[in-house]
Design a protein around this motif. Structure first.
Motif, PDB file in Angstrom:
ATOM      1  N   HIS A  80       0.831 -14.124  -4.805  1.00  0.00           N
ATOM      2  CA  HIS A  80       1.440 -14.886  -4.032  1.00  0.00           C
ATOM      3  C   HIS A  80       3.123 -14.932  -4.238  1.00  0.00           C
ATOM      4  CE1 HIS A  80      -1.783 -17.129  -2.459  1.00  0.00           C
ATOM      5  NE2 HIS A  80      -2.320 -17.105  -3.586  1.00  0.00           N
ATOM      6  N   ALA A  81       3.471 -13.477  -4.167  1.00  0.00           N
ATOM      7  CA  ALA A  81       4.995 -13.208  -4.622  1.00  0.00           C
ATOM      8  C   ALA A  81       5.494 -12.877  -3.463  1.00  0.00           C
ATOM      9  CB  ALA A  81       5.036 -11.967  -5.771  1.00  0.00           C
ATOM     10  N   PRO A  82       7.051 -12.970  -3.322  1.00  0.00           N
ATOM     11  CA  PRO A  82       7.727 -12.489  -2.239  1.00  0.00           C
ATOM     12  C   PRO A  82       7.512 -10.680  -2.381  1.00  0.00           C
ATOM     13  CG  PRO A  82       9.113 -13.985  -3.385  1.00  0.00           C
ATOM     14  CD  PRO A  82       7.880 -13.720  -4.333  1.00  0.00           C
ATOM     15  N   PHE A  83       7.237 -10.351  -1.082  1.00  0.00           N
ATOM     16  CA  PHE A  83       6.989  -8.980  -1.070  1.00  0.00           C
ATOM     17  C   PHE A  83       7.797  -8.145  -0.061  1.00  0.00           C
ATOM     18  CE2 PHE A  83       4.247  -5.161   0.602  1.00  0.00           C
ATOM     19  CZ  PHE A  83       4.524  -4.359  -0.441  1.00  0.00           C
ATOM     20  N   MET A  84       8.428  -7.037  -0.436  1.00  0.00           N
ATOM     21  CA  MET A  84       9.040  -6.135   0.887  1.00  0.00           C
ATOM     22  C   MET A  84       8.812  -4.735   0.612  1.00  0.00           C
ATOM     23  SD  MET A  84      11.444  -6.861   2.933  1.00  0.00           S
ATOM     24  CE  MET A  84      12.209  -5.670   3.864  1.00  0.00           C
ATOM     25  N   LYS A  85       8.265  -4.329   1.902  1.00  0.00           N
ATOM     26  CA  LYS A  85       8.090  -3.037   2.000  1.00  0.00           C
ATOM     27  C   LYS A  85       9.256  -2.227   2.789  1.00  0.00           C
ATOM     28  CE  LYS A  85       4.864   0.614   3.699  1.00  0.00           C
ATOM     29  NZ  LYS A  85       5.837   1.344   4.611  1.00  0.00           N
ATOM     30  N   VAL A  86       9.963  -1.485   2.018  1.00  0.00           N
ATOM     31  CA  VAL A  86      11.043  -0.416   2.726  1.00  0.00           C
ATOM     32  C   VAL A  86      10.960   0.897   2.637  1.00  0.00           C
ATOM     33  CG1 VAL A  86      12.808  -2.222   2.235  1.00  0.00           C
ATOM     34  CG2 VAL A  86      12.472  -0.340   0.608  1.00  0.00           C
ATOM     35  N   GLU A  87      11.608   1.627   3.448  1.00  0.00           N
ATOM     36  CA  GLU A  87      11.587   3.187   3.596  1.00  0.00           C
ATOM     37  C   GLU A  87      12.871   3.685   3.119  1.00  0.00           C
ATOM     38  OE1 GLU A  87       9.882   4.911   6.922  1.00  0.00           O
ATOM     39  OE2 GLU A  87       7.886   3.824   6.837  1.00  0.00           O
ATOM     40  N   ALA A  88      12.719   4.252   2.045  1.00  0.00           N
ATOM     41  CA  ALA A  88      13.991   4.997   1.250  1.00  0.00           C
ATOM     42  C   ALA A  88      14.861   5.695   2.409  1.00  0.00           C
ATOM     43  CB  ALA A  88      13.623   5.714   0.136  1.00  0.00           C
ATOM     44  N   VAL A 275       9.481  -5.189  -4.691  1.00  0.00           N
ATOM     45  CA  VAL A 275      10.087  -4.639  -3.691  1.00  0.00           C
ATOM     46  C   VAL A 275       9.145  -2.825  -3.749  1.00  0.00           C
ATOM     47  CG1 VAL A 275      11.986  -3.251  -2.782  1.00  0.00           C
ATOM     48  CG2 VAL A 275      12.277  -5.409  -3.635  1.00  0.00           C
ATOM     49  N   PHE A 276       8.501  -2.426  -2.604  1.00  0.00           N
ATOM     50  CA  PHE A 276       7.942  -1.258  -2.672  1.00  0.00           C
ATOM     51  C   PHE A 276       8.604  -0.372  -1.801  1.00  0.00           C
ATOM     52  CE2 PHE A 276       4.772   1.434  -0.408  1.00  0.00           C
ATOM     53  CZ  PHE A 276       4.083   1.696  -1.559  1.00  0.00           C
ATOM     54  N   ILE A 277       9.397   0.788  -2.440  1.00  0.00           N
ATOM     55  CA  ILE A 277      10.077   1.452  -1.676  1.00  0.00           C
ATOM     56  C   ILE A 277       9.396   2.852  -1.396  1.00  0.00           C
ATOM     57  CG2 ILE A 277      12.242   2.992  -2.095  1.00  0.00           C
ATOM     58  CD1 ILE A 277      13.017   1.081  -4.341  1.00  0.00           C
ATOM     59  N   ASP A 278       8.924   2.931  -0.105  1.00  0.00           N
ATOM     60  CA  ASP A 278       8.141   3.993   0.253  1.00  0.00           C
ATOM     61  C   ASP A 278       8.992   5.249   0.738  1.00  0.00           C
ATOM     62  OD1 ASP A 278       5.695   5.231   0.856  1.00  0.00           O
ATOM     63  OD2 ASP A 278       5.273   4.136   2.719  1.00  0.00           O
ATOM     64  N   GLU A 279       8.456   6.475   0.731  1.00  0.00           N
ATOM     65  CA  GLU A 279       8.964   7.672   1.209  1.00  0.00           C
ATOM     66  C   GLU A 279      10.332   7.996  -0.007  1.00  0.00           C
ATOM     67  OE1 GLU A 279       7.846   9.379   3.178  1.00  0.00           O
ATOM     68  OE2 GLU A 279       6.957   8.009   4.605  1.00  0.00           O
ATOM     69  N   ILE A 280      10.228   7.503  -1.118  1.00  0.00           N
ATOM     70  CA  ILE A 280      11.221   7.843  -2.093  1.00  0.00           C
ATOM     71  C   ILE A 280      11.525   9.093  -2.331  1.00  0.00           C
ATOM     72  CG2 ILE A 280       9.969   7.779  -4.273  1.00  0.00           C
ATOM     73  CD1 ILE A 280      12.061   5.845  -5.306  1.00  0.00           C
ATOM     74  N   ASP A 281      10.489   9.851  -2.108  1.00  0.00           N
ATOM     75  CA  ASP A 281      10.659  11.586  -2.177  1.00  0.00           C
ATOM     76  C   ASP A 281      11.534  12.221  -0.897  1.00  0.00           C
ATOM     77  OD1 ASP A 281       8.549  10.815  -0.557  1.00  0.00           O
ATOM     78  OD2 ASP A 281       7.885  12.904  -0.262  1.00  0.00           O
TER      79      ASP A 281
END
Length: 470
Positions: A80-88, A275-281
C-alpha cells in the motif's frame, strides 16, 4: 498526523503473495521481499538509529517479458505504498529539452496525495452518505421553517392530527417517509436536478526547459486553475442512484482535512515510496562502439549524474513541500543486452548494491504461466467469453502446445518472454472471438491440441509470417 498504514507481511508471506501472479524468478522475489520487510524493520527500530538505516536499492537484470515490472507493481500493491514507474530513457540531462529526473519525485508525491485522500474519504464515507441523503431530501421535500412549538418527535403517531399540525410538522413527517423510501431504494430511478462542480476543463500544461522550469509550469497551471475557483457549478438531471454517488463524493471531499492529507502523503512518500526505474540500461554508455562520444546520446551520462543525487538522498522541491529521498526504495530494471551494468557510472552502480539476474522463461515456465497465476491468460479468456454465454475449457495438451509454440517462436525470432503468449493466444482466439455472439451465442467449447494446431498452423510453418508477431 494520521498514522501510516502498512501491511505487516513477513518476507515469506510476500513471496507467497507474489507467487499468485508471477511464475519463477525466486531470487528476485526473495530480494524484493527482504527490501520491503526492511522498511517495516526500519520504521519500528529505535529512533536514534532509524535515520541511519538506508534502503538497499535493487537492480533487476533480465530480458524483456520475464516479470521485472510485474514484480515491482505487485510489491507496491502489497505494501500500500506510493509507487511510481518511470522510464529512464524519457529523462534528459539538465540543459536539454525534456523532463528532468526530479519530476519522478513530484509525480510520486501527487500519487501519494491522491492515495491518502482516497483513504480519508473512505473513513468518512458513512457520514458523507448521510449528508448526501439530506441533500437529496432537500431537493425532493424542501424544508420549511419551524413555527411555534415545532414538530414533537416524541409524540405518538396515533395522536397525530393532520388538521391541527403545523407546516413544519407535516413537512418533517413527509421527509421521514421519503427517507425511508430512499433507504429502501424505492426511488432509485426518479430523476432529480442537482448542482455539481463543473469539470476541470483547463488543458494540461507541461513546460520543458532548464531545471526549475518544469516546476514553474506546474505552479502556473495551478494559478490558472485557481482563477476559476470560487465554486463554479453546473446543474445536471440525474437518477437518484447516480446523484447519491456524486453527492456522497462531494461531501466526503468537504469532510477530509486536506492539509493533514498532504502532510501524511509527504511522510508516506519519504518513508514508504517506491520508484521503479525501467530501461535503466538505455542510459548506460555501451563499452563497444563510439562509447557515447557525440551524436544524439550525448546526454546519457548526464542523466546518470542527475539521477545520482536523487537515488543517494537529496531534498526535492515539490509544490506540496520538500521531499527527502533518503529512504525511498529505488528499483532499477533493464535487459542489458547491449550494455552491461558495469557501463553505468561507478557512483550509480554503488547505489544499486543488490543485483538480481532474472532467468529467461522456458517452455515449462510458459505452461505454469498459462495455468497457475490468478490472472492467467487462459482464465482471462474464459471470463471474457463467459459474459457471452460461451463456456471454454482448456485441455492440458492445448496449454502444452501453446507453450511449445511460444517457446519456439521466441527462440527463432526474438525473445520477448511471456509477452509472446499474449500474441499467440490472440491468434488462437481470433476466429472464436469474431464468431461470438453472432454465430455462436451459447454452449461449451473445448480447446484441445487439435484446435491449437489448426488455428496456429501458419505461424509454426511460416517463419517469415512469425516475424510480424510481436
Amino acid at each position: 498526523m494520521l498514522t501510516i498504514e502498512e501491511k505487516n507481511l513477513t518476507p515469506q508471506q510476500i513471496v507467497a503473495e507474489l507467487d499468485k501472479y508471477i511464475v519463477g524468478q525466486k531470487s528476485a522475489k526473495r530480494s524484493v521481499s527482504i527490501a520491503l520487510r526492511n522498511r517495516w524493520r526500519r520504521l519500528n527500530s529505535e529512533e536514534e538509529i532509524r535515520d541511519e538505516i538506508i534502503p538497499n536499492n535493487i537492480l533487476l537484470i533480465g530480458p524483456t517479458g520475464v516479470g521485472k515490472t510485474e514484480i515491482a507493481r505487485r510489491l507496491a500493491k502489497l505494501a500500500h505504498a506510493p509507487f511510481m514507474k518511470v522510464e529512464a530513457s524519457k529523462f534528459t540531462e539538465v540543459g536539454y529539452v525534456g523532463r528532468d529526473v526530479e519530476s519522478m519525485i513530484r509525480d510520486l508525491t501527487d500519487i501519494a496525495i491522491s492515495m491518502v485522500k482516497k483513504e480519508m474519504q473512505d473513513r468518512v464515507k458513512e457520514k458523507a452518505a448521510h449528508k448526501a441523503e439530506e441533500r437529496i431530501l432537500d431537493i425532493l421535500i424542501p424544508p420549511v421553517k419551524k413555527t411555534g412549538a415545532g414538530f414533537n418527535t416524541s409524540s405518538n403517531a396515533n395522536d397525530f392530527d393532520p388538521q391541527k399540525a403545523s407546516n413544519s410538522e407535516l413537512n418533517e413527517r413527509t421527509r421521514e417517509r421519503f427517507r425511508e423510501k430512499l433507504r429502501n431504494e424505492e426511488l432509485e430511478e426518479r430523476e432529480i436536478e442537482i448542482e455539481v462542480k463543473a469539470s476541470k476543463g483547463s488543458p494540461m500544461m507541461q513546460v520543458f526547459g532548464p531545471q526549475g522550469m518544469e516546476e514553474m509550469g506546474i505552479n502556473l497551471q495551478d494559478m490558472l486553475g485557481n482563477l476559476g475557483k470560487g465554486g463554479k457549478k453546473t446543474k445536471r438531471k440525474l437518477p437518484i442512484s447516480e446523484a447519491r454517488e456524486i453527492l456522497t463524493e462531494e461531501e466526503a471531499e468537504k469532510l477530509i482535512d486536506h492539509e493533514a492529507a498532504v502532510q501524511e502523503a509527504l511522510e508516506r512518500v519519504q518513508t514508504q515510496g517506491i520508484v521503479f526505474i525501467d530501461e535503466i540500461d538505455k542510459i548506460a554508455e555501451s563499452s563497444t562502439g563510439s562509447g557515447g562520444k557525440g551524436g544524439p546520446d550525448v546526454s546519457r551520462q548526464g542523466v546518470q549524474r542527475d539521477l545520482l543525487p536523487i537515488v543517494e538522498g537529496s531534498a526535492v522541491n515539490t509544490k506540496h513541500g520538500i521531499v527527502k529521498t533518503d529512504h525511498i526504495l529505488f528499483i532499477g530494471s533493464g535487459a542489458f543486452h547491449v550494455s552491461k551494468p558495469s557501463d553505468l557510472i561507478p557512483e550509480l552502480q554503488g547505489r544499486f548494491p543488490i543485483r538480481v539476474e532474472l532467468s529467461s522463461l522456458t517452455e515449462e515456465d510458459f505452461i505454469d504461466i498459462l495455468s497457475i497465476p490468478k490472472n492467467a491468460l487462459t482464465k482471462q479468456y474464459i471470463a471474457m467469453l463467459k459474459t457471452e454465454g460461451v463456456h471454454i475449457e482448456f485441455k492440458e495438451d492445448a496449454i502444452r502446445e501453446v507453450a511449445r509454440i511460444a517457446a519456439e517462436v521466441n527462440s527463432s525470432v526474438e525473445n520477448i518472454g511471456a509477452r509472446r503468449l499474449h500474441t499467440i493466444m490472440s491468434s488462437l482466439f481470433d476466429e472464436l472471438l469474431f464468431a461470438v455472439p453472432d454465430d455462436i451465442n451459447s454452449g461449451e467449447i473445448t480447446i484441445d491440441k487439435a484446435y491449437v494446431d489448426k488455428q496456429l498452423a501458419d505461424i509454426v510453418k511460416d517463419k517469415d509470417l512469425s516475424h510480424y508477431i510481436l
